[in-house]
Design an enzyme around this catalytic site. Structure first.
Site, short mmCIF file in Angstrom:
data_model
loop_
_atom_site.label_atom_id
_atom_site.label_comp_id
_atom_site.label_asym_id
_atom_site.label_seq_id
_atom_site.Cartn_x
_atom_site.Cartn_y
_atom_site.Cartn_z
N GLU A 1 -6.18 9.01 -0.61
CA GLU A 1 -6.45 7.57 -0.46
C GLU A 1 -7.53 7.03 -1.40
OE1 GLU A 1 -4.73 5.45 1.06
OE2 GLU A 1 -3.54 6.60 2.50
N SER B 1 -4.12 0.00 -4.34
CA SER B 1 -3.51 -1.17 -3.70
C SER B 1 -4.51 -2.31 -3.52
CB SER B 1 -2.91 -0.79 -2.34
OG SER B 1 -3.91 -0.29 -1.47
N HIS C 1 1.33 4.45 -3.31
CA HIS C 1 1.53 5.89 -3.07
C HIS C 1 2.69 6.49 -3.87
CE1 HIS C 1 -1.26 7.24 0.06
NE2 HIS C 1 -1.09 6.11 0.71
N HIS D 1 0.83 -1.21 0.00
CA HIS D 1 0.00 0.00 0.00
C HIS D 1 0.87 1.26 0.00
CE1 HIS D 1 -3.22 2.82 1.05
NE2 HIS D 1 -2.32 3.36 1.86
#
Length: 247
Positions: free
Chosen positions: A158, A177, A116, A111
């Site tokens: 997110e 993710s 990111h 993740h």
């Protein structure tokens, strides 16, 4: 800060990274934002190798001046926002086990790093992230203000979507993710709304399920340009909250 102990990765770690990477790389063309796909190439992530921060940092720094900082897991808000304000992205170095491929409560390296880091090569995106973090630091002792700002972070960094020439695309790392949410977020099941600061500030979120609402930005430049509005709308709600608490 601790360092990434690259020699500690096991054969299971490499297998998990490979499975997750290959699965998502198949999912993402035509679904992920162009900036993510471009960033993935620029920082040279591959299925066969867990990213080595010593190799990733110079590539990332050459794009936007950002770097990775190793953290053990979820860190306190003040440290989290301080690091981001200094162009340091907090990232874990541990990977989920084979039995946890599809869901984890706490973000792991797939993740934090796969989802990111590619977008940290995009200047307007990281400018937004840094500016949002500086606002948070100014209000770090106000739990209500941090809760409100966390909603902005949640529905953009997110779980954000972006409208691009080819159609609706994903830029939120929480989606990027997740194989399941990648497909779900662009389907007709959830609600899609235009990015709106005031609405997002008034919208609580849940961590334990796919999102029911996704907000769509027109560009990363537009996202960054919303920073003054975030400050303005936040100030209104802090003032309103103070009045309520005094009455």
């Amino acid at each position: 800060m601790s360092m990434q102990q690259y020699s500690n990765y096991t054969s299971e770690d490499f297998a998990v990274w490979k499975i997750l990477f290959e699965r998502q790389v198949q999912n993402l063309p035509g679904r992920a934002t162009a900036a993510f796909m471009e960033g993935l190439k620029r920082i040279q992530f591959t299925a066969d190798s867990i990213p080595n921060f010593e190799e990733t940092d110079p590539l990332l720094s050459s794009c936007t001046g950002w770097e990775l900082t190793v953290v053990p897991g979820i860190v306190a808000d003040d440290l989290f926002f301080k690091l981001l304000s200094e162009k340091k992205f907090p990232a874990t170095t541990w990977l989920r086990k084979m039995a946890q491929l599809d869901y984890l409560e706490e973000p792991d390296m797939f993740h934090d790093v796969f989802a990111h880091v590619p977008l940290l090569t995009n200047k307007p995106f990281v400018d937004f992230l840094q500016a949002l973090s500086k606002i948070a630091l100014r209000h770090i002792d106000d739990a209500w203000a941090i809760e409100l700002l966390s909603r902005i972070y949640w529905f953009t960094i997110e779980f954000g979507l972006i409208q691009e020439e080819g159609g609706l695309r994903i830029y939120g790392a929480g989606i990027l993710s997740s194989a399941g949410e990648t497909l779900y977020s662009l389907s007709n099941k959830p609600e899609h709304r235009p990015y709106d600061v005031a609405t997002i500030l008034d919208t609580p979120y849940r961590k334990d399920t796919f999102q029911e609402i996704y907000y769509i930005v027109d560009s990363y430049e537009a996202l960054y340009a919303s920073i003054p509005e975030i400050e303005e709308e936040l100030a209104k709600r802090i003032k309103k909250g103070t009045v309520i608490s005094l009455s």
